[in-house]
Design a protein around this motif. Structure first.
Motif, PDB file in Angstrom:
ATOM      1  N   LYS A 266       0.831  -1.205   0.000  1.00  0.00           N
ATOM      2  CA  LYS A 266       0.000   0.000   0.000  1.00  0.00           C
ATOM      3  C   LYS A 266       0.865   1.254   0.000  1.00  0.00           C
ATOM      4  CE  LYS A 266      -3.807   2.483   0.707  1.00  0.00           C
ATOM      5  NZ  LYS A 266      -3.283   3.798   1.112  1.00  0.00           N
ATOM      6  N   ARG A 267       1.914   1.255   0.799  1.00  0.00           N
ATOM      7  CA  ARG A 267       2.808   2.417   0.836  1.00  0.00           C
ATOM      8  C   ARG A 267       3.475   2.614  -0.520  1.00  0.00           C
ATOM      9  NH1 ARG A 267       3.068   6.687   4.180  1.00  0.00           N
ATOM     10  NH2 ARG A 267       3.175   5.383   6.052  1.00  0.00           N
ATOM     11  N   GLY A 268       3.866   1.522  -1.179  1.00  0.00           N
ATOM     12  CA  GLY A 268       4.488   1.639  -2.493  1.00  0.00           C
ATOM     13  C   GLY A 268       3.541   2.220  -3.520  1.00  0.00           C
ATOM     14  N   PHE A 269       2.276   1.787  -3.489  1.00  0.00           N
ATOM     15  CA  PHE A 269       1.309   2.363  -4.422  1.00  0.00           C
ATOM     16  C   PHE A 269       1.102   3.844  -4.150  1.00  0.00           C
ATOM     17  CE2 PHE A 269      -3.056   3.648  -5.394  1.00  0.00           C
ATOM     18  CZ  PHE A 269      -3.032   3.467  -6.773  1.00  0.00           C
ATOM     19  N   ASP A 270       0.999   4.205  -2.880  1.00  0.00           N
ATOM     20  CA  ASP A 270       0.829   5.624  -2.536  1.00  0.00           C
ATOM     21  C   ASP A 270       1.997   6.458  -3.053  1.00  0.00           C
ATOM     22  OD1 ASP A 270      -1.527   5.003  -1.283  1.00  0.00           O
ATOM     23  OD2 ASP A 270      -0.691   5.030   0.746  1.00  0.00           O
ATOM     24  N   MET A 271       3.198   5.902  -2.968  1.00  0.00           N
ATOM     25  CA  MET A 271       4.379   6.614  -3.467  1.00  0.00           C
ATOM     26  C   MET A 271       4.287   6.788  -4.981  1.00  0.00           C
ATOM     27  SD  MET A 271       7.423   5.803  -5.223  1.00  0.00           S
ATOM     28  CE  MET A 271       9.133   6.299  -5.311  1.00  0.00           C
ATOM     29  N   LEU A 272       3.959   5.718  -5.703  1.00  0.00           N
ATOM     30  CA  LEU A 272       3.869   5.792  -7.155  1.00  0.00           C
ATOM     31  C   LEU A 272       2.794   6.778  -7.602  1.00  0.00           C
ATOM     32  CD1 LEU A 272       4.203   1.973  -7.742  1.00  0.00           C
ATOM     33  CD2 LEU A 272       5.718   3.658  -8.792  1.00  0.00           C
ATOM     34  N   ALA A 273       1.737   6.921  -6.813  1.00  0.00           N
ATOM     35  CA  ALA A 273       0.603   7.776  -7.171  1.00  0.00           C
ATOM     36  C   ALA A 273       0.853   9.257  -6.919  1.00  0.00           C
ATOM     37  CB  ALA A 273      -0.635   7.327  -6.396  1.00  0.00           C
ATOM     38  N   GLN A 274       2.033   9.623  -6.459  1.00  0.00           N
ATOM     39  CA  GLN A 274       2.332  11.027  -6.173  1.00  0.00           C
ATOM     40  C   GLN A 274       2.552  11.862  -7.434  1.00  0.00           C
ATOM     41  OE1 GLN A 274       2.357  12.520  -2.996  1.00  0.00           O
ATOM     42  NE2 GLN A 274       1.423  10.540  -2.568  1.00  0.00           N
ATOM     43  N   ALA A 275       2.650  11.235  -8.594  1.00  0.00           N
ATOM     44  CA  ALA A 275       2.921  11.985  -9.827  1.00  0.00           C
ATOM     45  C   ALA A 275       1.824  13.015 -10.091  1.00  0.00           C
ATOM     46  CB  ALA A 275       3.034  11.023 -11.003  1.00  0.00           C
ATOM     47  N   ASP A 276       2.228  14.144 -10.680  1.00  0.00           N
ATOM     48  CA  ASP A 276       1.251  15.186 -10.983  1.00  0.00           C
ATOM     49  C   ASP A 276       1.128  15.462 -12.479  1.00  0.00           C
ATOM     50  OD1 ASP A 276       3.638  16.526 -11.464  1.00  0.00           O
ATOM     51  OD2 ASP A 276       3.446  17.883  -9.756  1.00  0.00           O
ATOM     52  N   LEU A 277       1.723  14.633 -13.319  1.00  0.00           N
ATOM     53  CA  LEU A 277       1.562  14.725 -14.766  1.00  0.00           C
ATOM     54  C   LEU A 277       0.692  13.574 -15.257  1.00  0.00           C
ATOM     55  CD1 LEU A 277       5.221  15.556 -15.910  1.00  0.00           C
ATOM     56  CD2 LEU A 277       3.277  17.130 -15.767  1.00  0.00           C
ATOM     57  N   PRO A 278      -0.097  13.779 -16.302  1.00  0.00           N
ATOM     58  CA  PRO A 278      -0.947  12.699 -16.811  1.00  0.00           C
ATOM     59  C   PRO A 278      -0.123  11.497 -17.260  1.00  0.00           C
ATOM     60  CG  PRO A 278      -1.586  14.820 -17.750  1.00  0.00           C
ATOM     61  CD  PRO A 278      -0.294  15.050 -17.028  1.00  0.00           C
ATOM     62  N   ASP A 279      -0.611  10.307 -16.960  1.00  0.00           N
ATOM     63  CA  ASP A 279      -0.002   9.051 -17.382  1.00  0.00           C
ATOM     64  C   ASP A 279       1.422   8.872 -16.865  1.00  0.00           C
ATOM     65  OD1 ASP A 279      -2.313   8.360 -18.873  1.00  0.00           O
ATOM     66  OD2 ASP A 279      -1.619   9.635 -20.517  1.00  0.00           O
ATOM     67  N   HIS A 280       1.746   9.506 -15.772  1.00  0.00           N
ATOM     68  CA  HIS A 280       3.045   9.348 -15.121  1.00  0.00           C
ATOM     69  C   HIS A 280       2.851   8.703 -13.752  1.00  0.00           C
ATOM     70  CE1 HIS A 280       4.457  12.029 -18.238  1.00  0.00           C
ATOM     71  NE2 HIS A 280       5.688  12.050 -17.728  1.00  0.00           N
ATOM     72  N   VAL A 281       3.933   8.115 -13.251  1.00  0.00           N
ATOM     73  CA  VAL A 281       3.982   7.660 -11.866  1.00  0.00           C
ATOM     74  C   VAL A 281       5.239   8.243 -11.236  1.00  0.00           C
ATOM     75  CG1 VAL A 281       2.686   5.521 -12.244  1.00  0.00           C
ATOM     76  CG2 VAL A 281       5.172   5.519 -12.499  1.00  0.00           C
ATOM     77  N   ALA A 282       5.182   8.415  -9.927  1.00  0.00           N
ATOM     78  CA  ALA A 282       6.364   8.904  -9.203  1.00  0.00           C
ATOM     79  C   ALA A 282       7.398   7.789  -9.130  1.00  0.00           C
ATOM     80  CB  ALA A 282       5.968   9.350  -7.805  1.00  0.00           C
ATOM     81  N   VAL A 283       8.652   8.128  -9.354  1.00  0.00           N
ATOM     82  CA  VAL A 283       9.718   7.128  -9.260  1.00  0.00           C
ATOM     83  C   VAL A 283      10.761   7.482  -8.208  1.00  0.00           C
ATOM     84  CG1 VAL A 283       9.437   6.151 -11.565  1.00  0.00           C
ATOM     85  CG2 VAL A 283      10.859   8.196 -11.260  1.00  0.00           C
ATOM     86  N   VAL A 284      10.803   8.725  -7.769  1.00  0.00           N
ATOM     87  CA  VAL A 284      11.679   9.126  -6.666  1.00  0.00           C
ATOM     88  C   VAL A 284      10.918  10.137  -5.811  1.00  0.00           C
ATOM     89  CG1 VAL A 284      13.888  10.088  -5.943  1.00  0.00           C
ATOM     90  CG2 VAL A 284      13.743   8.837  -8.109  1.00  0.00           C
ATOM     91  N   THR A 285      10.861   9.882  -4.504  1.00  0.00           N
ATOM     92  CA  THR A 285      10.271  10.833  -3.571  1.00  0.00           C
ATOM     93  C   THR A 285      11.148  10.902  -2.326  1.00  0.00           C
ATOM     94  OG1 THR A 285       8.921   9.287  -2.249  1.00  0.00           O
ATOM     95  CG2 THR A 285       7.967  10.089  -4.313  1.00  0.00           C
ATOM     96  N   THR A 286      10.926  11.917  -1.525  1.00  0.00           N
ATOM     97  CA  THR A 286      11.502  11.908  -0.193  1.00  0.00           C
ATOM     98  C   THR A 286      10.749  10.867   0.636  1.00  0.00           C
ATOM     99  OG1 THR A 286       9.972  13.516   0.756  1.00  0.00           O
ATOM    100  CG2 THR A 286      11.917  14.390  -0.394  1.00  0.00           C
ATOM    101  N   LEU A 287      11.283  10.540   1.797  1.00  0.00           N
ATOM    102  CA  LEU A 287      10.601   9.566   2.643  1.00  0.00           C
ATOM    103  C   LEU A 287       9.286  10.119   3.169  1.00  0.00           C
ATOM    104  CD1 LEU A 287      13.509   7.861   4.595  1.00  0.00           C
ATOM    105  CD2 LEU A 287      12.615   7.428   2.307  1.00  0.00           C
TER     106      LEU A 287
END
Length: 345
Positions: A266-287
């Protein structure tokens, strides 16, 4: 738990897991596998990381062998394993040197190991003999599994008798600080190899690894690298303290191991969902979840689909222009969907 009890428990786990996984998931896409081979596999069995200067490494050879076995591609499996044996087995044990350059082979400083590559190669060899019936590989996984158990486990400074899987045989580890890479914890592979090689400490490392991942997920995004200390988790000495391209694999491996309901998925999905561009996923975030990098590569999106229990069954992105790492993750995600058992989220 004593040695015999641990192995008996592992055997029961494997029987139950196989029954749970039997009915689930997308079929492995033969066209995508053919495209992956054309782009990343040389004629002599070298897996080429085109996003990293065209090098080869133990991770790629392990992933490639596992994918070939899963696809039933005996020829590709034999080619990959032959290249690995000829070029990466430069040590006195059964583990691989982690990096190979076309102009120098495995440099002296690259003869250190990367545990994920060894783990996936050993698992691929085990599956080749056990599941595919390729008898020439029978018993080949066991020496690797024993060396992983002997060289790549260290005690958790916080919990007596609980082994941590370290990133390589020479990774920094002492009584006060143990460096780990959470994305190297692949519980299913550890359990199956522990059972096959009669090394229950690998099973214990899988069990404790799932606990570590749950603890890290409760604190925030799972980091790529972290130190384990007697007081808890701390920023690693030699790495950035971020959640990025390594940590993307945590929900993949947990789901593949039949644990889609784990907090780190669940935490991994939440991280990936942080993207703010269409059809993108987040690949690097802060903790803390602040977005630093995002991507529209299909392989990373496939991880988000897997972590959210969405079974698209599509691996078309491998046919498009994306580099080795996301393309390989896309195929691994399709395989995890097929083998991971019922989705419990």
């Amino acid at each position: 738990m004593n040695r015999r009890a641990a192995l008996q428990a592992s055997a029961l786990y494997l029987i139950a897991f196989a029954a749970a996984a039997a009915g689930r998931g997308a079929e492995f896409d033969a066209r995508a596998w053919s495209a992956w081979k054309r782009r990343f596999l040389s004629a002599d069995g070298r897996v080429i990381d085109d996003g990293n200067g065209g090098i080869s490494h133990s991770e790629g050879q392990g992933f490639g062998a596992l994918l070939a076995q899963a696809q039933g591609d005996r020829t590709a499996f034999q080619q990959i394993e032959a290249w690995t044996r000829a070029n990466l087995l430069v040590r006195r044990d059964h583990l691989m040197g982690w990096r190979w350059h076309e102009d120098m082979g495995v440099a002296p400083e690259d003869q250190v190991t990367a545990t994920d590559g060894d783990l996936f190669r050993a698992w691929a060899l085990l599956r080749a003999a056990r599941d595919s019936g390729w008898s020439e590989w029978a018993g080949q996984s066991e020496d690797i599994a024993r060396d992983i158990a002997d060289c790549c486990l260290r005690p958790d400074p916080r919990v007596a008798g609980s082994p941590l899987l370290i990133p390589g045989s020479a990774s920094r580890a002492d009584a006060e600080r143990v460096l780990i890479n959470p994305s190297y914890i692949m519980p299913r592979a550890l359990r199956e190899l522990g059972h096959a090689a009669a090394r229950p400490e690998l099973i214990a490392a899988a069990d404790h690894g799932e606990t570590v991942l749950a603890e890290l997920a409760a604190l925030g995004a799972v980091p790529d690298w972290v130190d384990v200390t007697p007081e808890g988790y701390a920023a690693p000495v030699e790495h950035d303290y971020l959640s990025g391209y390594d940590a993307l694999r945590v929900p993949l491996y947990l789901t593949w191991s039949g644990n889609a309901g784990h907090g780190a998925v669940k935490r991994g999905f939440d991280m990936l969902a942080q993207a703010d561009l269409p059809d993108h996923v987040a690949v690097v975030t802060t903790l803390g979840g602040v977005l630093l990098e995002q991507s529209n590569f299909a392989g990373y999106a496939a991880l988000a689909e897997l972590a959210s229990c969405k079974e698209s069954g599509k691996t078309t992105g491998v046919l498009s222009v994306q580099p080795y790492y996301p393309a390989t993750l896309e195929l691994l995600a399709a395989l995890a969907a097929r083998e991971g058992g019922a989705c419990m989220q």
